[in-house]
Design a protein around this motif. Sequence first.
Motif, PDB file in Angstrom:
ATOM      1  N   SER A 104       0.824  -1.217   0.000  1.00 49.48           N
ATOM      2  CA  SER A 104       0.000   0.000   0.000  1.00 49.48           C
ATOM      3  C   SER A 104       0.853   1.261   0.000  1.00 49.48           C
ATOM      4  O   SER A 104       0.325   2.372   0.026  1.00 49.48           O
ATOM      5  CB  SER A 104      -0.914   0.012   1.234  1.00 49.48           C
ATOM      6  N   GLY A 105       2.188   1.082   0.002  1.00 51.28           N
ATOM      7  CA  GLY A 105       3.088   2.230  -0.024  1.00 51.28           C
ATOM      8  C   GLY A 105       3.423   2.792   1.338  1.00 51.28           C
ATOM      9  O   GLY A 105       4.292   3.657   1.469  1.00 51.28           O
ATOM     10  N   LYS A 106       2.745   2.307   2.387  1.00 51.48           N
ATOM     11  CA  LYS A 106       2.952   2.858   3.726  1.00 51.48           C
ATOM     12  C   LYS A 106       4.313   2.488   4.307  1.00 51.48           C
ATOM     13  O   LYS A 106       4.849   3.213   5.142  1.00 51.48           O
ATOM     14  CB  LYS A 106       1.839   2.382   4.660  1.00 51.48           C
ATOM     15  N   LEU A 107       4.864   1.373   3.874  1.00 53.18           N
ATOM     16  CA  LEU A 107       6.142   0.929   4.427  1.00 53.18           C
ATOM     17  C   LEU A 107       7.263   1.901   4.086  1.00 53.18           C
ATOM     18  O   LEU A 107       8.139   2.171   4.915  1.00 53.18           O
ATOM     19  CB  LEU A 107       6.480  -0.473   3.900  1.00 53.18           C
ATOM     20  N   THR A 108       7.237   2.436   2.886  1.00 53.44           N
ATOM     21  CA  THR A 108       8.305   3.342   2.443  1.00 53.44           C
ATOM     22  C   THR A 108       7.842   4.788   2.336  1.00 53.44           C
ATOM     23  O   THR A 108       8.626   5.663   1.957  1.00 53.44           O
ATOM     24  CB  THR A 108       8.830   2.891   1.067  1.00 53.44           C
ATOM     25  N   GLY A 109       6.571   5.046   2.654  1.00 55.77           N
ATOM     26  CA  GLY A 109       6.051   6.408   2.531  1.00 55.77           C
ATOM     27  C   GLY A 109       5.838   6.825   1.089  1.00 55.77           C
ATOM     28  O   GLY A 109       5.858   8.018   0.755  1.00 55.77           O
ATOM     29  N   SER A 110       5.611   5.845   0.228  1.00 60.39           N
ATOM     30  CA  SER A 110       5.420   6.120  -1.199  1.00 60.39           C
ATOM     31  C   SER A 110       4.058   6.778  -1.441  1.00 60.39           C
ATOM     32  O   SER A 110       3.099   6.560  -0.692  1.00 60.39           O
ATOM     33  CB  SER A 110       5.514   4.811  -1.984  1.00 60.39           C
ATOM     34  N   ASP A 111       3.959   7.577  -2.496  1.00 54.93           N
ATOM     35  CA  ASP A 111       2.704   8.237  -2.870  1.00 54.93           C
ATOM     36  C   ASP A 111       1.838   7.224  -3.622  1.00 54.93           C
ATOM     37  O   ASP A 111       1.998   7.007  -4.821  1.00 54.93           O
ATOM     38  CB  ASP A 111       2.990   9.454  -3.747  1.00 54.93           C
ATOM     39  N   TYR A 112       0.907   6.604  -2.894  1.00 54.26           N
ATOM     40  CA  TYR A 112       0.093   5.525  -3.461  1.00 54.26           C
ATOM     41  C   TYR A 112      -0.779   6.010  -4.620  1.00 54.26           C
ATOM     42  O   TYR A 112      -1.132   5.231  -5.513  1.00 54.26           O
ATOM     43  CB  TYR A 112      -0.782   4.922  -2.359  1.00 54.26           C
ATOM     44  N   SER A 113      -1.115   7.293  -4.621  1.00 59.34           N
ATOM     45  CA  SER A 113      -1.983   7.823  -5.677  1.00 59.34           C
ATOM     46  C   SER A 113      -1.314   7.767  -7.048  1.00 59.34           C
ATOM     47  O   SER A 113      -1.988   7.830  -8.079  1.00 59.34           O
ATOM     48  CB  SER A 113      -2.387   9.264  -5.359  1.00 59.34           C
ATOM     49  N   LYS A 114       0.010   7.638  -7.054  1.00 57.73           N
ATOM     50  CA  LYS A 114       0.745   7.579  -8.320  1.00 57.73           C
ATOM     51  C   LYS A 114       0.989   6.142  -8.779  1.00 57.73           C
ATOM     52  O   LYS A 114       1.589   5.924  -9.834  1.00 57.73           O
ATOM     53  CB  LYS A 114       2.075   8.315  -8.180  1.00 57.73           C
ATOM     54  N   TRP A 115       0.548   5.182  -7.987  1.00 58.98           N
ATOM     55  CA  TRP A 115       0.743   3.786  -8.366  1.00 58.98           C
ATOM     56  C   TRP A 115      -0.201   3.417  -9.505  1.00 58.98           C
ATOM     57  O   TRP A 115      -1.269   4.023  -9.685  1.00 58.98           O
ATOM     58  CB  TRP A 115       0.487   2.865  -7.173  1.00 58.98           C
ATOM     59  N   ILE A 116       0.169   2.399 -10.250  1.00 55.11           N
ATOM     60  CA  ILE A 116      -0.642   1.933 -11.378  1.00 55.11           C
ATOM     61  C   ILE A 116      -1.525   0.773 -10.918  1.00 55.11           C
ATOM     62  O   ILE A 116      -1.060  -0.153 -10.247  1.00 55.11           O
ATOM     63  CB  ILE A 116       0.260   1.471 -12.540  1.00 55.11           C
ATOM     64  N   ASN A 117      -2.795   0.830 -11.259  1.00 55.64           N
ATOM     65  CA  ASN A 117      -3.736  -0.244 -10.936  1.00 55.64           C
ATOM     66  C   ASN A 117      -3.998  -1.085 -12.183  1.00 55.64           C
ATOM     67  O   ASN A 117      -4.249  -0.538 -13.271  1.00 55.64           O
ATOM     68  CB  ASN A 117      -5.057   0.340 -10.429  1.00 55.64           C
TER      69      ASN A 117
END
Length: 440
Positions: free
Chosen positions: A205-218
Amino acid sequence: MADMEKSVLPSGWGQCSLADVAQLQNGFAFKSGDYVEWGHFLIRIGNVQDDGIDLSKPAYVDLADVKAKKFELNEGDILMSLTGNIGRVAVIKKEHLPAALNQRVARISPKHGDSLNREFLIHLLRSPAFFDQLTAAAKGAAQQNISGKDVLAAVISLPPLAEQTRIANKLDELLAQVDTIKARVDAIPDILKRFRQSVLAAAVSGKLTGSDYSKWINSKLGDVVEIDIGHAFKSKEFVSEGVPLLRGQNIEPGALRWLDTKCYPDAKLREFRHLFIEEGDIILAMDRPIVSAGLKLARARATDLPCVLVQRVARFKSFDAITPNYLYLVLQDISFSNYLVPNQTGSDIPHISGKQILGYEIAYPSLTEQKEIVHQATGLLQICSQLELAVEEARSKVEEMTQSILAKAFRGELVTQSTDDEAASVFLKRTGTKKTTTEE
């Protein structure tokens, strides 16, 4: 049977067979046709466990028949399993009643209250030396069996009655402390399981690395990977030596197991080279993919090779936009298992199809971020695995502690002897025991 202890007996102790001081009743051969919807809880072999009576998978019988009444159990009855995992000892409690004694389960009780303490008897039956005698007398290769006569023939070292009481009380005290330790150790795996799932959930979910999940590809899984499904090799062509076939039975959560290996002639596998497994391949069982231990998903190790893929087993390949390491995290996350459950078909053997697997929706970041997520998650999961190994070692130590305490008790080393105690030879003679050796 051999003596419980070859060493010199402690002062005041005697030696005799269990039959001299205890009696045993075998259970009744109730038939499955005798089972009723509700009645006396039938205590079968599987219900007798070392930690008590297992109440799962109950069967009930009606003891209206006068002949069956003598197999009715009472609170405090001591039971022992005689088949399979022989020598398991459990005690009937009030909440188990009404209950009845089934075949291959024995009820053991003291013959005389002035020669054998009931609580001492329970600990005695659980002692390593007593169990060793049962094992030596057991018959059967696939399934061990002992008779009531085998149990009663066991030679026991018997302290004075007053010392039996002191030993039983001390064992109750010490083993209660051991049980407390065991309960704490047994609670750790659930904590680690929750921690593992929280790491996986944070990773995807990106929380582990603080990644911007909104930019992930679904996308659907089938958009970024493909799968191979194995071949239906004919069982009549299986051989004892050849290339191992990777079947669903060989897949456990996190690892491949080769306890029941089927092989195929290498010469007949030329057209199936594309189904040979390589180190690092991600493997998923398609039949009964979820078991009590988790999802039957694993990665092939060098020690698993060579092996070849069989029908109803999937291997992930042709990775596009996601890495194998990141996919392995995605598939281990509980969300994937939750997706599979309602999509399984078949009542006897739940099955998941390749189409359903590839229909799972995932989200993924850039390859660079995937690499960082895998790096951090792997470090945390390795710590978790190390702790799980430590828990197993701790469990083994706790079991050793229990056996050590019991062994010490029946060597006369747990409590002090007293010259005021009536020697075992006296009460054994009084109760008519002939075959007795004592040292006073």
